[in-house]
Design a protein around this motif. Structure first.
Motif, PDB file in Angstrom:
ATOM      1  N   HIS A  72       1.530   0.183   4.805  1.00 26.68           N
ATOM      2  CA  HIS A  72       2.477  -0.910   5.054  1.00 26.68           C
ATOM      3  C   HIS A  72       2.575  -1.184   6.551  1.00 26.68           C
ATOM      4  O   HIS A  72       2.177  -0.350   7.367  1.00 26.68           O
ATOM      5  N   HIS A 131       4.437  -0.992   9.147  1.00 26.98           N
ATOM      6  CA  HIS A 131       5.348  -0.386  10.113  1.00 26.98           C
ATOM      7  C   HIS A 131       4.508   0.358  11.144  1.00 26.98           C
ATOM      8  O   HIS A 131       3.414   0.848  10.823  1.00 26.98           O
ATOM      9  N   HIS A 155       2.289   3.450  10.649  1.00 26.69           N
ATOM     10  CA  HIS A 155       1.308   3.439   9.549  1.00 26.69           C
ATOM     11  C   HIS A 155       0.103   2.538   9.856  1.00 26.69           C
ATOM     12  O   HIS A 155      -0.752   2.368   8.995  1.00 26.69           O
ATOM     13  N   HIS A 191      10.641  -0.984   0.283  1.00 25.09           N
ATOM     14  CA  HIS A 191      10.540  -0.468   1.659  1.00 25.09           C
ATOM     15  C   HIS A 191       9.999  -1.497   2.646  1.00 25.09           C
ATOM     16  O   HIS A 191      10.531  -1.641   3.736  1.00 25.09           O
ATOM     17  N   ASP A 239       5.778   5.058   2.414  1.00 27.80           N
ATOM     18  CA  ASP A 239       7.136   5.490   2.768  1.00 27.80           C
ATOM     19  C   ASP A 239       8.079   5.481   1.568  1.00 27.80           C
ATOM     20  O   ASP A 239       9.160   4.890   1.611  1.00 27.80           O
TER      21      ASP A 239
HETATM   22 ZN   LIG Z   1       7.842   2.516   6.896  1.00 27.09          ZN
END
Ligand SMILES: [Zn+2]
Length: 266
Positions: free
Chosen positions: A71, A73, A76, A149, A168
């Motif tokens: 994802h 973020h 990551h 998330h 996550d």
């Molecule tokens: Zn995350």
């Protein structure tokens, strides 16, 4: 969280599946092997960690042929040229967010784990929206997409060993963290958990925290559902994972944004 240990060396947790855990945020990097080649999932988190990961792969005789980012973020979507110029796959939604929010992503990396090669971080290749597996020639890695998330979040499920790379989600260290920019963050998260719970999981690797067996996976899904249901009902969730100050702050934000959601007129 008393008693946990982190494993900084690459450890085989299932046949052909290696994990290295970083001390920072107990972040897990996962390697799926295919003979001498490998898929690198969410490599993280400091530049020193990535350096050690590269050394570990070399020692194991493994050459990355693809990456995958669960994802968009900052922790990551990291990369280093030492892992090679190979495609880092992600969902189309994740790629869109990573490109749209690139400045913020880079600022977060610089703030939390400075020193990365920023030019190669967050550079993702979208997978076909109809794709059900990661496009690589190694062991089948099923893409389990949902918007819990983060928009465009993808878990990977390795049916060969029953291993879920949960991104996550399903953590013993973190409560469910919602994407509060979405219209229905709790609903999105519950839908994601439902998809994961339908899989024949024998082992779960969360983005942050401990690896769990099948029973532990079920326990975490139940704990996450309980947290979210309490949040929806406006009941203050009592969750043993609420230890770190940053997590408690996120929790308070979620409570204030989501409390009494089920009582709102439809
Ligand atoms: Zn995350």
């Amino acid at each position: 969280m008393a008693g946990w240990v982190f494993v900084r060396t690459l450890t085989e947790i299932a046949p052909g599946v290696l994990v290295r855990q970083s001390e920072l945020f107990r972040t897990n990097s996962t390697i799926v092997t295919d003979g001498g080649r490998c898929l690198v999932v969410d490599p993280a988190v400091t530049p020193a960690d990535l350096g050690e990961l590269v050394i570990g792969l070399r020692r194991a005789g493994l050459t990355p042929v693809a990456g995958f980012a669960s994802h968009p973020h900052w922790d990551h979507v990291l990369w280093t040229t030492a892992l090679g110029d190979v495609p880092r796959h992600a969902s189309r939604g994740a790629v869109r967010v990573a490109e749209r929010d690139r400045a913020e992503l880079i600022a977060s990396i610089e703030d939390a784990a400075p020193g990365h090669e920023l030019e190669v971080c967050g550079r993702l290749t979208p997978i076909d929206p109809a794709a059900t597996v990661v496009p690589w020639e190694g062991p089948e890695a099923l893409v389990v997409a949902h918007d819990g998330h983060a928009a465009g979040h993808c878990a990977l499920f390795l049916p060969g060993s029953g291993t879920l790379l949960a991104g996550d989600m399903c953590s013993d260290a973190e409560i469910p963290l919602l994407d509060l920019t979405q219209a229905d963050p709790v609903g999105d998260y519950l839908a994601g958990l439902e998809r994961l719970a339908a899989l024949p999981v024998r082992r779960v690797v969360p983005g942050h925290g401990s690896i769990g067996d099948a029973a532990e996976f079920r326990r975490r899904v139940a704990a996450d559902i309980a947290y979210l249901e309490q949040l929806k009902r406006g009941v203050e969730p009592a969750d043993p994972r609420l230890v770190e100050p940053w997590l408690i702050a996120e929790h308070h934000e979620q409570v204030s944004r989501c409390a009494g959601l089920s009582e709102q007129p439809q």
